[in-house]
Design a protein around this motif. Structure first.
Motif, PDB file in Angstrom:
ATOM      1  N   ALA A  66       0.811  -1.223   0.000  1.00 41.34           N
ATOM      2  CA  ALA A  66       0.000   0.000   0.000  1.00 41.34           C
ATOM      3  C   ALA A  66       0.843   1.271   0.000  1.00 41.34           C
ATOM      4  N   VAL A  67       2.024   1.227   0.621  1.00 44.01           N
ATOM      5  CA  VAL A  67       2.879   2.425   0.648  1.00 44.01           C
ATOM      6  C   VAL A  67       3.947   2.395  -0.444  1.00 44.01           C
ATOM      7  N   GLY A  68       3.914   1.356  -1.282  1.00 42.90           N
ATOM      8  CA  GLY A  68       4.800   1.310  -2.439  1.00 42.90           C
ATOM      9  C   GLY A  68       6.232   0.897  -2.156  1.00 42.90           C
ATOM     10  N   LEU A  69       6.469   0.149  -1.089  1.00 38.84           N
ATOM     11  CA  LEU A  69       7.820  -0.323  -0.793  1.00 38.84           C
ATOM     12  C   LEU A  69       8.079  -1.642  -1.511  1.00 38.84           C
ATOM     13  N   PRO A  70       9.326  -1.928  -1.864  1.00 43.05           N
ATOM     14  CA  PRO A  70       9.642  -3.225  -2.474  1.00 43.05           C
ATOM     15  C   PRO A  70       9.329  -4.358  -1.491  1.00 43.05           C
ATOM     16  N   PRO A  71       8.683  -5.413  -1.939  1.00 41.92           N
ATOM     17  CA  PRO A  71       8.313  -6.514  -1.044  1.00 41.92           C
ATOM     18  C   PRO A  71       9.515  -7.349  -0.605  1.00 41.92           C
ATOM     19  N   GLY A  72       9.305  -8.122   0.483  1.00 47.55           N
ATOM     20  CA  GLY A  72      10.283  -9.107   0.916  1.00 47.55           C
ATOM     21  C   GLY A  72      11.417  -8.600   1.780  1.00 47.55           C
ATOM     22  N   HIS A  73      11.257  -7.448   2.412  1.00 50.34           N
ATOM     23  CA  HIS A  73      12.363  -6.905   3.216  1.00 50.34           C
ATOM     24  C   HIS A  73      12.077  -6.873   4.713  1.00 50.34           C
ATOM     25  N   GLY A  74      10.884  -7.266   5.167  1.00 46.12           N
ATOM     26  CA  GLY A  74      10.586  -7.286   6.599  1.00 46.12           C
ATOM     27  C   GLY A  74      10.626  -5.921   7.239  1.00 46.12           C
ATOM     28  N   TYR A  75       9.834  -4.997   6.760  1.00 52.62           N
ATOM     29  CA  TYR A  75       9.841  -3.625   7.268  1.00 52.62           C
ATOM     30  C   TYR A  75       9.218  -3.525   8.647  1.00 52.62           C
ATOM     31  N   GLN A  76       9.726  -2.557   9.428  1.00 56.46           N
ATOM     32  CA  GLN A  76       9.200  -2.258  10.753  1.00 56.46           C
ATOM     33  C   GLN A  76       9.041  -0.755  10.889  1.00 56.46           C
ATOM     34  N   VAL A  77       8.068  -0.363  11.694  1.00 56.66           N
ATOM     35  CA  VAL A  77       7.895   1.035  12.077  1.00 56.66           C
ATOM     36  C   VAL A  77       8.203   1.102  13.558  1.00 56.66           C
ATOM     37  N   MET A  78       9.102   2.007  13.932  1.00 57.56           N
ATOM     38  CA  MET A  78       9.486   2.156  15.333  1.00 57.56           C
ATOM     39  C   MET A  78       9.146   3.572  15.779  1.00 57.56           C
ATOM     40  N   GLY A  79       8.708   3.699  17.014  1.00 55.21           N
ATOM     41  CA  GLY A  79       8.388   5.031  17.517  1.00 55.21           C
ATOM     42  C   GLY A  79       7.881   4.988  18.940  1.00 55.21           C
ATOM     43  N   MET A  80       7.126   6.035  19.291  1.00 56.32           N
ATOM     44  CA  MET A  80       6.588   6.174  20.636  1.00 56.32           C
ATOM     45  C   MET A  80       5.072   6.102  20.556  1.00 56.32           C
ATOM     46  N   LEU A  81       4.465   5.376  21.485  1.00 57.59           N
ATOM     47  CA  LEU A  81       3.016   5.261  21.551  1.00 57.59           C
ATOM     48  C   LEU A  81       2.475   6.412  22.388  1.00 57.59           C
ATOM     49  N   LEU A  82       1.523   7.188  21.805  1.00 63.54           N
ATOM     50  CA  LEU A  82       0.916   8.322  22.493  1.00 63.54           C
ATOM     51  C   LEU A  82      -0.578   8.094  22.627  1.00 63.54           C
ATOM     52  N   ASP A  83      -1.180   8.609  23.705  1.00 53.56           N
ATOM     53  CA  ASP A  83      -2.627   8.514  23.856  1.00 53.56           C
ATOM     54  C   ASP A  83      -3.289   9.653  23.082  1.00 53.56           C
ATOM     55  N   VAL A  84      -4.624   9.765  23.171  1.00 54.05           N
ATOM     56  CA  VAL A  84      -5.355  10.773  22.394  1.00 54.05           C
ATOM     57  C   VAL A  84      -4.995  12.193  22.798  1.00 54.05           C
ATOM     58  N   GLU A  85      -4.421  12.365  23.986  1.00 54.71           N
ATOM     59  CA  GLU A  85      -4.009  13.694  24.448  1.00 54.71           C
ATOM     60  C   GLU A  85      -2.540  13.981  24.149  1.00 54.71           C
ATOM     61  N   GLY A  86      -1.880  13.046  23.456  1.00 56.57           N
ATOM     62  CA  GLY A  86      -0.477  13.237  23.112  1.00 56.57           C
ATOM     63  C   GLY A  86       0.496  12.860  24.205  1.00 56.57           C
ATOM     64  N   GLU A  87       0.015  12.194  25.249  1.00 53.57           N
ATOM     65  CA  GLU A  87       0.878  11.768  26.347  1.00 53.57           C
ATOM     66  C   GLU A  87       1.418  10.369  26.075  1.00 53.57           C
ATOM     67  N   PRO A  88       2.672  10.105  26.435  1.00 53.96           N
ATOM     68  CA  PRO A  88       3.241   8.771  26.228  1.00 53.96           C
ATOM     69  C   PRO A  88       2.493   7.703  27.024  1.00 53.96           C
ATOM     70  N   VAL A  89       2.299   6.549  26.412  1.00 49.54           N
ATOM     71  CA  VAL A  89       1.665   5.395  27.042  1.00 49.54           C
ATOM     72  C   VAL A  89       2.750   4.373  27.326  1.00 49.54           C
ATOM     73  N   GLU A  90       2.818   3.912  28.570  1.00 47.36           N
ATOM     74  CA  GLU A  90       3.819   2.912  28.929  1.00 47.36           C
ATOM     75  C   GLU A  90       3.230   1.515  28.820  1.00 47.36           C
ATOM     76  N   LEU A  91       3.976   0.626  28.186  1.00 42.24           N
ATOM     77  CA  LEU A  91       3.593  -0.772  28.041  1.00 42.24           C
ATOM     78  C   LEU A  91       4.717  -1.650  28.571  1.00 42.24           C
ATOM     79  N   PRO A  92       4.383  -2.835  29.070  1.00 45.88           N
ATOM     80  CA  PRO A  92       5.450  -3.743  29.519  1.00 45.88           C
ATOM     81  C   PRO A  92       6.205  -4.320  28.327  1.00 45.88           C
ATOM     82  N   ARG A  93       7.479  -4.502  28.501  1.00 46.07           N
ATOM     83  CA  ARG A  93       8.315  -5.131  27.474  1.00 46.07           C
ATOM     84  C   ARG A  93       9.161  -6.198  28.163  1.00 46.07           C
ATOM     85  N   VAL A  94       9.210  -7.365  27.553  1.00 46.29           N
ATOM     86  CA  VAL A  94      10.003  -8.462  28.094  1.00 46.29           C
ATOM     87  C   VAL A  94      11.284  -8.564  27.277  1.00 46.29           C
ATOM     88  N   ALA A  95      12.403  -8.573  27.970  1.00 42.02           N
ATOM     89  CA  ALA A  95      13.698  -8.692  27.300  1.00 42.02           C
ATOM     90  C   ALA A  95      14.466  -9.866  27.886  1.00 42.02           C
TER      91      ALA A  95
END
Length: 123
Positions: A66-95
């Motif tokens: 849909a965004v016109g990228l070449p297929p087969g490369h395993g794309y990821q989007v990385m960033g910060m999750l914000l709520d509707v008021e623009g405040e950061p939302v904290e989520l648990p992450r297991v490492a």
């Protein structure tokens, strides 16, 4: 965890992919669930849960197309999750971490007052 990670003692190949994470966690303490112990290497593999506002989303093949990228490369989007008021939302992450066995201590054992608590943030 020590304030310094002397390379002669804690070689990156001994700690594997954990080397980078452990360099950020120097001088801290945090809970870790041990899932495996390697007595020969004197290391323990464990899971650490921390809160984070950072997220990574894998794009589906349909999204890549849909965004016109070449297929087969395993794309990821990385960033910060914000709520509707623009405040950061904290989520648990297991490492997964590999640490020297000598760094492990029972949860009810007092920790050094010179170390700070990294149990909630910074994963």
């Amino acid at each position: 965890m020590p304030f310094a990670l002397p390379a002669a003692r804690y070689r990156p190949e001994m700690l594997g992919g954990s080397w980078w994470a452990l360099s950020w966690l120097r001088g801290t303490y945090f809970p870790m669930t041990v899932v495996d112990v390697d007595l020969q290497a004197r290391t323990a593999e464990g899971l650490r849960v921390a809160a984070t506002t950072r997220i990574t989303v894998d794009l589906t093949d349909d999204q890549v197309q849909a965004v016109g990228l070449p297929p087969g490369h395993g794309y990821q989007v990385m960033g910060m999750l914000l709520d509707v008021e623009g405040e950061p939302v904290e989520l648990p992450r297991v490492a997964s971490l590999t640490v020297p066995i000598r760094w492990l201590h029972p949860m009810d054992e007092p920790v050094s007052p010179s170390h700070h608590d990294a149990s909630l943030r910074g994963g």
